[in-house]
Design a protein around this motif. Structure first.
Motif, PDB file in Angstrom:
ATOM      1  N   UNK A 160      44.512  52.639 102.559  1.00 57.13           N
ATOM      2  CA  UNK A 160      45.619  53.446 102.057  1.00 57.13           C
ATOM      3  C   UNK A 160      45.228  54.133 100.750  1.00 57.13           C
ATOM      4  N   UNK A 161      44.583  53.391  99.854  1.00 59.29           N
ATOM      5  CA  UNK A 161      44.180  53.948  98.561  1.00 59.29           C
ATOM      6  C   UNK A 161      43.166  55.073  98.730  1.00 59.29           C
ATOM      7  N   UNK A 162      42.304  54.939  99.746  1.00 52.67           N
ATOM      8  CA  UNK A 162      41.258  55.936  99.966  1.00 52.67           C
ATOM      9  C   UNK A 162      41.694  57.060 100.898  1.00 52.67           C
ATOM     10  N   UNK A 163      42.893  56.935 101.458  1.00 54.38           N
ATOM     11  CA  UNK A 163      43.360  57.951 102.394  1.00 54.38           C
ATOM     12  C   UNK A 163      42.685  57.878 103.743  1.00 54.38           C
ATOM     13  N   UNK A 164      42.148  56.712 104.106  1.00 48.56           N
ATOM     14  CA  UNK A 164      41.424  56.560 105.379  1.00 48.56           C
ATOM     15  C   UNK A 164      42.159  55.625 106.335  1.00 48.56           C
ATOM     16  N   UNK A 165      43.471  55.497 106.150  1.00 55.09           N
ATOM     17  CA  UNK A 165      44.244  54.558 106.949  1.00 55.09           C
ATOM     18  C   UNK A 165      44.123  54.846 108.443  1.00 55.09           C
ATOM     19  N   UNK A 166      44.085  56.108 108.812  1.00 55.16           N
ATOM     20  CA  UNK A 166      44.008  56.471 110.226  1.00 55.16           C
ATOM     21  C   UNK A 166      42.717  55.997 110.866  1.00 55.16           C
ATOM     22  N   UNK A 167      41.680  55.811 110.063  1.00 56.99           N
ATOM     23  CA  UNK A 167      40.392  55.380 110.588  1.00 56.99           C
ATOM     24  C   UNK A 167      40.185  53.889 110.590  1.00 56.99           C
ATOM     25  N   UNK A 168      41.195  53.120 110.210  1.00 64.41           N
ATOM     26  CA  UNK A 168      41.063  51.663 110.181  1.00 64.41           C
ATOM     27  C   UNK A 168      40.845  51.124 111.584  1.00 64.41           C
ATOM     28  N   UNK A 169      40.113  50.029 111.678  1.00 69.38           N
ATOM     29  CA  UNK A 169      39.894  49.387 112.958  1.00 69.38           C
ATOM     30  C   UNK A 169      41.216  48.878 113.502  1.00 69.38           C
ATOM     31  N   UNK A 170      41.345  48.860 114.834  1.00 60.56           N
ATOM     32  CA  UNK A 170      42.558  48.334 115.442  1.00 60.56           C
ATOM     33  C   UNK A 170      42.806  46.904 114.987  1.00 60.56           C
ATOM     34  N   UNK A 171      41.729  46.115 114.845  1.00 58.81           N
ATOM     35  CA  UNK A 171      41.880  44.713 114.457  1.00 58.81           C
ATOM     36  C   UNK A 171      42.393  44.562 113.035  1.00 58.81           C
TER      37      UNK A 171
END
Length: 321
Positions: A160-171
């Motif tokens: 969230x802080x880096x703006x990469x939430x959409x790329x987080x692993x499903x796990x």
């Protein structure tokens, strides 16, 4: 009716194979197997599908390997808020709890709500108080916490802080457990339990306790338990949608389940999966992620469990402990 059927899931979007040791994967598969054994024992003795799904889900709630009960996800404030539901396909009776913080086995509380009959869904502190009044075990928050969930929360906050939430692993995001069953009397039932997704907003409630979305059962048609991004399961009323496709379009279970998971939910680019059983005993377990913890019992009484593509046979130990 001469046979019964049982299928379970422990959540879609499981970790990459290299993220855990083989011993850890084996431990998770063993707990899937234990859940199957618990549900199967009820059905083989002529018991109710409703009791079978509760028994199976409770085993997974007690396991640290799945996102429900012990091992549940943490919300944005580092708090566990637990959701669960159960539905009887014979009567359409249902019970659910959401945003509970202290119920050891939320599915047992959902069952108590169903049996009590005054409500379908109880929320938050009221659900905790109800469970205590019913004599169900309650626990302090730290009972539910595992190191893996702490790490997942930290990872999601970093995304969230880096703006990469959409790329987080499903796990790193979510997980759920569930079970569906057909008993010897021809009755269907479904149950689902979850901690929601990691770093979820305070008070957020997903599809797992929403009847018709994450959990649904109707005799003569099917029983469904879902796992994935709950907001979309609610919008598409996934469990009921599968039943409706079967009842009104005449689709078989596999076709209806595949179309909902692989077509209706596909445009949203979310992880999604489910297990379902039809009135004739057919089982479906579609998922659109790299894997989904899942298991089922075949007609010859053999137990099968899986996390990714490979399916393993689970051989119960003589000693149930």
């Amino acid at each position: 009716m001469t046979g019964f059927a049982l299928a379970i899931h422990g959540g879609c979007g499981v970790m990459a194979k290299l993220d855990l040791s083989e011993a850890e994967w084996q431990a998770a598969r063993n707990d899937l197997g234990r859940a199957l054994v618990a549900g199967h024992a009820v059905l083989a003795a002529g018991g109710r599908a409703l009791d079978a799904v509760q028994a199976a889900v409770m085993v997974m709630e007690d396991s640290p390997h799945f996102n429900a009960g012990h091992g549940a996800a943490l919300n944005e404030n580092g708090i566990h808020e637990l959701d669960a539901s159960i539905m009887d396909g014979e009567t359409l009776a249902a019970g659910a709890v959401c945003a509970a913080q202290h119920i050891r086995n939320p599915v047992a509380a959902a069952r108590a709500v169903l049996d009590h009959g005054d409500a379908v869904l109880l929320a938050g502190a009221a659900a905790d108080r109800f469970a205590a009044r019913m004599g169900l075990p309650t626990e302090p928050q730290d009972y539910f916490t595992t190191e893996r969930r702490k790490q997942a929360l930290a990872a999601m906050k970093a995304h969230v802080a880096a703006g990469t939430e959409a790329g987080a692993k499903e796990a790193e995001k979510h997980g759920t457990v569930g079970a569906v069953a057909l008993d010897l009397h021809g009755h269907l039932a479904a149950a689902t339990s979850t901690g929601g997704y990691n770093n979820k907003p305070d008070g957020r409630v997903g599809d797992s306790p929403v009847i018709g979305a994450g959990t649904y059962a109707r005799d003569g048609v099917c029983a469904v338990s879902g796992t994935g991004k709950g907001e979309y399961f609610i919008r598409h009323v996934v469990g009921h949608e599968i039943a409706a496709r079967m009842a009104y379009l005449g689709e078989d279970l596999s076709t209806a389940a595949e179309r909902v998971v692989m077509e209706d939910l596909k445009p949203h680019n979310i992880g999604a999966g489910l297990v379902a059983v039809a009135a004739n005993g057919d089982i479906a377990a579609p998922y659109n992620t790299d894997g989904m913890f899942r298991g089922w019992v075949t007609a010859d009484g053999r137990f099968h469990v899986a996390s990714h593509a490979e399916v393993f046979e689970y051989v119960p130990k003589d000693d149930p402990a």
